[in-house]
Structure formats: structure tokens, C-alpha cells
Design a protein around this motif. Sequence first.
Motif, PDB file in Angstrom:
ATOM      1  N   HIS A 123       0.864  -1.187   0.000  1.00  0.00           N
ATOM      2  CA  HIS A 123       0.000   0.000   0.000  1.00  0.00           C
ATOM      3  C   HIS A 123       0.900   1.237   0.000  1.00  0.00           C
ATOM      4  O   HIS A 123       1.367   1.670   1.058  1.00  0.00           O
ATOM      5  CB  HIS A 123      -0.907  -0.043   1.215  1.00  0.00           C
ATOM      6  CG  HIS A 123      -1.520  -1.405   1.452  1.00  0.00           C
ATOM      7  ND1 HIS A 123      -2.592  -1.879   0.730  1.00  0.00           N
ATOM      8  CD2 HIS A 123      -1.207  -2.394   2.333  1.00  0.00           C
ATOM      9  CE1 HIS A 123      -2.927  -3.095   1.158  1.00  0.00           C
ATOM     10  NE2 HIS A 123      -2.089  -3.445   2.131  1.00  0.00           N
TER      11      HIS A 123
ATOM     12  N   GLU B 298      -0.062  -3.284   9.476  1.00  0.00           N
ATOM     13  CA  GLU B 298      -1.491  -3.568   9.534  1.00  0.00           C
ATOM     14  C   GLU B 298      -1.841  -4.980  10.002  1.00  0.00           C
ATOM     15  O   GLU B 298      -2.973  -5.235  10.408  1.00  0.00           O
ATOM     16  CB  GLU B 298      -2.123  -3.323   8.154  1.00  0.00           C
ATOM     17  CG  GLU B 298      -1.519  -4.196   7.057  1.00  0.00           C
ATOM     18  CD  GLU B 298      -2.158  -3.969   5.681  1.00  0.00           C
ATOM     19  OE1 GLU B 298      -1.855  -4.773   4.781  1.00  0.00           O
ATOM     20  OE2 GLU B 298      -2.952  -3.017   5.519  1.00  0.00           O
TER      21      GLU B 298
ATOM     22  N   HIS C  37       4.774  -5.064   1.941  1.00  0.00           N
ATOM     23  CA  HIS C  37       4.705  -6.463   2.356  1.00  0.00           C
ATOM     24  C   HIS C  37       5.917  -7.151   1.740  1.00  0.00           C
ATOM     25  O   HIS C  37       6.048  -7.179   0.514  1.00  0.00           O
ATOM     26  CB  HIS C  37       3.415  -7.108   1.876  1.00  0.00           C
ATOM     27  CG  HIS C  37       2.202  -6.481   2.471  1.00  0.00           C
ATOM     28  ND1 HIS C  37       2.055  -6.292   3.822  1.00  0.00           N
ATOM     29  CD2 HIS C  37       1.086  -5.980   1.907  1.00  0.00           C
ATOM     30  CE1 HIS C  37       0.889  -5.718   4.065  1.00  0.00           C
ATOM     31  NE2 HIS C  37       0.295  -5.498   2.921  1.00  0.00           N
TER      32      HIS C  37
HETATM   33 ZN    ZN Z   1      -1.784  -5.363   2.971  1.00  0.00          ZN
END
Ligand code: ZN
Length: 455
Positions: A375, A412, A382
Motif C-alpha cells: 500500500h 497492519e 509487504h
Molecule cells: Zn496489505
Amino acid sequence: MADVAVLLALQEIVGAEQVLTSSSTMAGYLVDWTGNFHGVALAVVRPSTTEEVSAIIRLCSQYGVAVTTQGGNTGLVGGSVPRAEMSEENSNMSSMRYHFGDILLSTAYLCTIEDFDPNSGQVTVGAGSTLLALQQFVVGHGLEFGVDLAARDSATIGGMAATNAGGIHVIANGMMRKQVVGVEAVLPSGEIVSTLRGLAKDNTGYDLTQLLCGSEGTLAVITKVRVQLHRPVVTQLLVFGVDSITVALETAAGFAGNISSAEIIDRASVECVNRVTGIPIPFDSAIHLLLEVRGVLDFDALAQHDNLIAAVDQADRGKLWALRERVTESCAIEQVGVSHKLDVSFPQSVLSDAYLALCVLLERDGVTQVVIFGHLLDGNFHVFFTTPAADHEIEREVLELVARYGGSISAEHGIGRMKAEHLHLSRSQTEIAMMKAVKEAIDPLGIMNPGVLFI
Ligand code: ZN
Ligand code: FAD
Ligand code: MLT
């Protein structure tokens, strides 16, 4: 035989068919989505009311039995499965109390949707309801839910609140906690607490709703969540092929303020998805940037971009989004050796440098399948890679790099069991002591998800 007494009492509470004890019926509940975390349990219990959850937790605190709450089991840090085994240091409690495995409490049957209020745009959802079920409910009322993520078919609203999930619309709508206006939960004492009022203004002391968001099952079992819904916004999906994170950031900056999603996938990610799914790779670029842009687009201005696709219809959107959303499963399918999934964030000012530093750090013998995606405008990468055998040293080096760049070791996904030993890299000793004080005050017996968040 206390464990027999516990099992009989559980069957009393939820009925024998909702207490699973055989290894075959429990198997799917005791391994996490990554396959890296395996737990043991005395039983899997599936309550269907808050009162049943309360009775179960009261029983567990009476016997000192630890409880792991599980929603959709899509978590990626090992917090959704019980401990692998009874660890010695827990025997400082009276040994009698800790002689058997933990209880896995599944919220699968807590899946009501109630108290929809079209005026406030709020609805109360059972913790076990999936994100998809909520999305289908709200679309029928001309509204939408602010958080979306690729695991929508299985991830539950209770699990998303417990992990404070992020997803693909954080830049526009914030994290899960921003959507949560109230919760109902069962405390380790078995008492039921509810803040489901959903008042826009309620300044009456500590924000208990937000305390439970992100608590990863260590403070209470969330049984219901009241969420704020939104009017849908029309967006256009644009996919750019760019050479670097820097160019991706510059490209996104051109749409600042109108962006609902800004996702990046690196070369290794798109090639992996292409190999596994056959989805064609739009551009021969180092980075693919997906932007969901609100409002009317200036296509003349867009014409200056060499590598750009504007999705024209739903089918197009689906295919292009799949290029991003199927990275996780494609990596898992292609995985050779032990997988490492690190969900990290950086201040935007260092994002490009941090990306390059990660690539350099992982460019080494024994590390294969390095895939970085995420993101972009949340500064959230990630980082997925594999090694022939378990190698926590490389994970430590990556997380220490994140700390050096002023980032977070969990953007997250949460801390879970996977990052508990690294919490100090993102939290000061004072913060950790304060969090432990809250934990000990609410869960003095330490029965709620031991080994998660804190080692
Ligand atoms: Zn994610
Ligand atoms: P579980 O996996 O069942 O549990 C997660 C944690 O929450 C555990 O610690 C558990 O004990 C606790 N918990 C669960 N339910 C409750 C409850 N009712 N009360 C108290 N504690 C509870 N995450 C993101 O943030 N953003 C993404 O974009 C994203 N994409 C994903 C894509 C894929 C393909 C997959 C597999 C996962 C993705 N995730 C993402 C991770 C995951 O979906 C989220 O963490 C989600 O919030 C987990 O929900 P769950 O119901 O599956 O929870
Ligand atoms: C995603 O953004 O796809 C998820 O957070 C899952 C992952 O990290 O693999």
C-alpha cells in the motif's frame, strides 16, 4: 480429571456438536494461513451467542484455561492459533491449572447483522460475520464499508477489529479502528461490556472501544462490532508501469487528494501472479502502480504517461485488481522452503531508500523468491521471501532495518506470535510497560491468547 470436567461443562454451554476434540475436526483451526504456526488445543468451541461466550470464558478463568479467539483465520502473524505447546514458564501458576491445552474459541457462528440505522449510517455486526457478508448487506442499502482487503471472503469483522486491519482504502478511509463506533465484548472475567451506542460524541473517560481495536484477542473476545458506513464514491482504476518507487510516488502525487487506493506490485510479484494465474503482465516495468482515483479524470493530461491503462469496465477492473490481490496466494502456491512475510511501514520521506535497502539486504545466498508489494501511500510494504530452513535471523535484520528508518515492524497485520519478541523495535520500554499494565489489569490470569503481543 479437570480436562474432562472442562469438556463436559463446555458441552453443557454450547451443545456437544459445537465442542470439537478430535484431531481431524480440529485440524483446520490449529494451523494459521501461512502454515508457519501450528497450535495444540483441548477443544475447539463454537458459541452462537454472547451469553454462551460469557459462560465459556467464565469457565476458562475458573480453571485457568487459556483461550485463543479465532475469526476467519486469515491472520498472517500466528495470533489466530493457540500455542504450540505448554511452555515451562507458565507453570508458575498452580500446576493443576495449566495441565492441558488451550481452548480455541471460534466466532464463526456469531454472525448476526442487526440495528441498521440509515440515518446515522451505522450497523451492528456479529464478530464472526465476514467482510464480504457485510459488503453484500450494505450494498443493498446504497452504502459501502470503508475497509476492503483481499481476504474479504473469510476475514471476519471481529478479527478485523481485533487486528485493526488496514487494506486497500486506508489512504481514503483510515484503518479498521476508524470505522468502529462501538463494540460488545466478553472480558476474561466472563463479564460482558458494551459500547454499541455509536454516539458521535461520548466523552466519558477512556475509549474502551478503541482499546479493544488492535488488541489481537489478548484483552477480550469481541462479540459484536458497530461500524460506520459511507456513501459510495465512483472511482476510476488506473494502472501505471514505472521504474521506481520514487516515480510511483511522483505519479500518485499528481492525483493527490482524489485517491482511494494506491497499490504497488514489484516485478517479482507480477511474474509470480502471472505464472500461477496466467493473468497477463501489462507492462515490462520494475513496478506496477494501481491507483483508484475519484472524480472526473483529465484524459489529455493522462496521455503524457507512456505506460498507462485505464480500466474501462468491471471485467477489466477485476483482472487488473487480481494482479495485485492474488500476490499473497500466488507466493504461497509457489513457495519453496520456509516463507517469511513481513508487513512493515516507513515514513514516506524515506520510502524509496528503504525499498532499495530492503532489496539489498535480501540479495543474499539462501534467500529466494523475494517479493515486495503493498500500500504505497500508507508507506506499507509487504516483504515476502523464502529460505531453505526456518531463519529468524534474517527476519530480525529486516525488522532492525525498519526500525533504523523510523518505521513500524507491523503496519497492519499486528504482532501476533511472530513479532512479539521484536515489539521493542517499534515500542519503547515505557510503552510496553504501560501496555502490560493494561493487560495485567484486565486479564490478571493471563488466559487471553498467551504468547500473542508479548513474549
Ligand atoms: Zn496489505
Ligand atoms: P484471525 O485470523 O481469525 O485472527 C486474527 C487475530 O485477531 C488473532 O490474534 C485472533 O485471536 C484475534 N481475533 C479474531 N477474532 C477476534 C474476536 N472476535 N475477538 C477478539 N480477538 C479476535 N490484513 C490487512 O490488514 N490488510 C490487508 O490488505 C490484508 N490482506 C490480506 C490478504 C490475504 C490473502 C490474507 C490471507 C490476509 C490478509 N490480511 C490483511 C490479514 C487478515 O486478513 C487480517 O489480519 C484480518 O483482520 C484477520 O481477520 P480474521 O477474522 O481472519 O482473524
Ligand atoms: C495484502 O495487502 O495483500 C495483504 O496485507 C496480505 C499480505 O501481506 O500478503
